[in-house]
Design a protein around this motif. Structure first.
Motif, PDB file in Angstrom:
ATOM      1  N   TYR A  62       0.799  -1.216   0.000  1.00 48.52           N
ATOM      2  CA  TYR A  62       0.000   0.000   0.000  1.00 48.52           C
ATOM      3  C   TYR A  62       0.839   1.277   0.000  1.00 48.52           C
ATOM      4  O   TYR A  62       0.516   2.233  -0.708  1.00 48.52           O
ATOM      5  CB  TYR A  62      -0.987   0.012   1.156  1.00 48.52           C
ATOM      6  N   LYS A  66       0.645   4.245  -2.720  1.00 50.17           N
ATOM      7  CA  LYS A  66       0.337   5.627  -2.316  1.00 50.17           C
ATOM      8  C   LYS A  66       1.330   6.625  -2.880  1.00 50.17           C
ATOM      9  O   LYS A  66       0.977   7.753  -3.212  1.00 50.17           O
ATOM     10  CB  LYS A  66       0.355   5.756  -0.786  1.00 50.17           C
ATOM     11  N   LYS A  70       0.240  10.638  -9.932  1.00 46.16           N
ATOM     12  CA  LYS A  70      -1.164  10.582 -10.346  1.00 46.16           C
ATOM     13  C   LYS A  70      -1.321   9.813 -11.655  1.00 46.16           C
ATOM     14  O   LYS A  70      -2.265   9.040 -11.816  1.00 46.16           O
ATOM     15  CB  LYS A  70      -1.733  11.992 -10.502  1.00 46.16           C
ATOM     16  N   LYS A  73      -1.070   6.164 -10.932  1.00 42.63           N
ATOM     17  CA  LYS A  73      -2.263   5.712 -10.214  1.00 42.63           C
ATOM     18  C   LYS A  73      -3.448   5.549 -11.162  1.00 42.63           C
ATOM     19  O   LYS A  73      -4.227   4.612 -11.040  1.00 42.63           O
ATOM     20  CB  LYS A  73      -2.621   6.686  -9.087  1.00 42.63           C
ATOM     21  N   LEU A 103      -9.410   3.671  -1.660  1.00 43.53           N
ATOM     22  CA  LEU A 103      -9.407   4.478  -0.440  1.00 43.53           C
ATOM     23  C   LEU A 103      -8.059   4.469   0.281  1.00 43.53           C
ATOM     24  O   LEU A 103      -7.540   5.516   0.651  1.00 43.53           O
ATOM     25  CB  LEU A 103     -10.500   3.999   0.512  1.00 43.53           C
ATOM     26  N   CYS A 105      -5.076   3.716  -0.753  1.00 36.04           N
ATOM     27  CA  CYS A 105      -3.878   4.112  -1.505  1.00 36.04           C
ATOM     28  C   CYS A 105      -4.063   5.425  -2.265  1.00 36.04           C
ATOM     29  O   CYS A 105      -3.228   5.782  -3.102  1.00 36.04           O
ATOM     30  CB  CYS A 105      -3.481   2.996  -2.473  1.00 36.04           C
ATOM     31  N   ASP A 106      -5.153   6.137  -1.997  1.00 37.79           N
ATOM     32  CA  ASP A 106      -5.418   7.429  -2.658  1.00 37.79           C
ATOM     33  C   ASP A 106      -5.359   7.315  -4.178  1.00 37.79           C
ATOM     34  O   ASP A 106      -4.706   8.112  -4.856  1.00 37.79           O
ATOM     35  CB  ASP A 106      -4.440   8.502  -2.173  1.00 37.79           C
ATOM     36  N   PRO A 108      -7.430   7.313  -7.783  1.00 41.22           N
ATOM     37  CA  PRO A 108      -8.701   7.750  -8.368  1.00 41.22           C
ATOM     38  C   PRO A 108      -9.382   6.583  -9.086  1.00 41.22           C
ATOM     39  O   PRO A 108      -8.712   5.666  -9.571  1.00 41.22           O
ATOM     40  CB  PRO A 108      -8.287   8.825  -9.371  1.00 41.22           C
TER      41      PRO A 108
END
Length: 112
Positions: A62, A66, A70, A73, A103, A105-106, A108
């Protein structure tokens, strides 16, 4: 794909995808093919790879997830969507697992 994933990121992502494909306790041919496609896109080719077990992901993967950019991700989120839908059924266990990753690992949500 713009940025290259580090080996640590590749292992974390591959582990999540393997666990996601097996979240409903069966892996269908479509999931296998999708998983192979995602790993190829990651440029992850480790023949003796052993995925991190589901109960160890939080401790071992995780934080790595994180810290990703972006863009990485979003790519990862798209891969989770593809794997979860590849058998034609996005079941409750798969949904719960994806939500947990998003949630914790932030990450989208990317639905395509």
């Amino acid at each position: 794909m713009g940025e290259k994933f580090t080996l640590e990121e590749q292992k974390a992502i591959a582990s999540v995808l393997y666990n996601l494909a097996d979240a409903d306790f069966r892996t269908h041919e479509g999931e296998d093919e999708c998983l192979k496609t995602c790993l190829k896109e990651l440029e992850f080719d480790v023949p003796d790879f052993v995925p991190i077990s589901r109960n160890e992901l939080q401790k071992q993967a995780y934080e790595t997830l994180k810290r990703m950019t972006k863009e990485k991700k979003r790519t990862f989120s798209r891969m989770m969507t593809q794997v979860s839908r590849s058998d034609g059924h996005f079941g409750p266990r798969e949904q719960a697992f994806v939500k947990e990753i998003l949630l914790m690992c932030d990450v989208p949500f990317v639905h395509r």
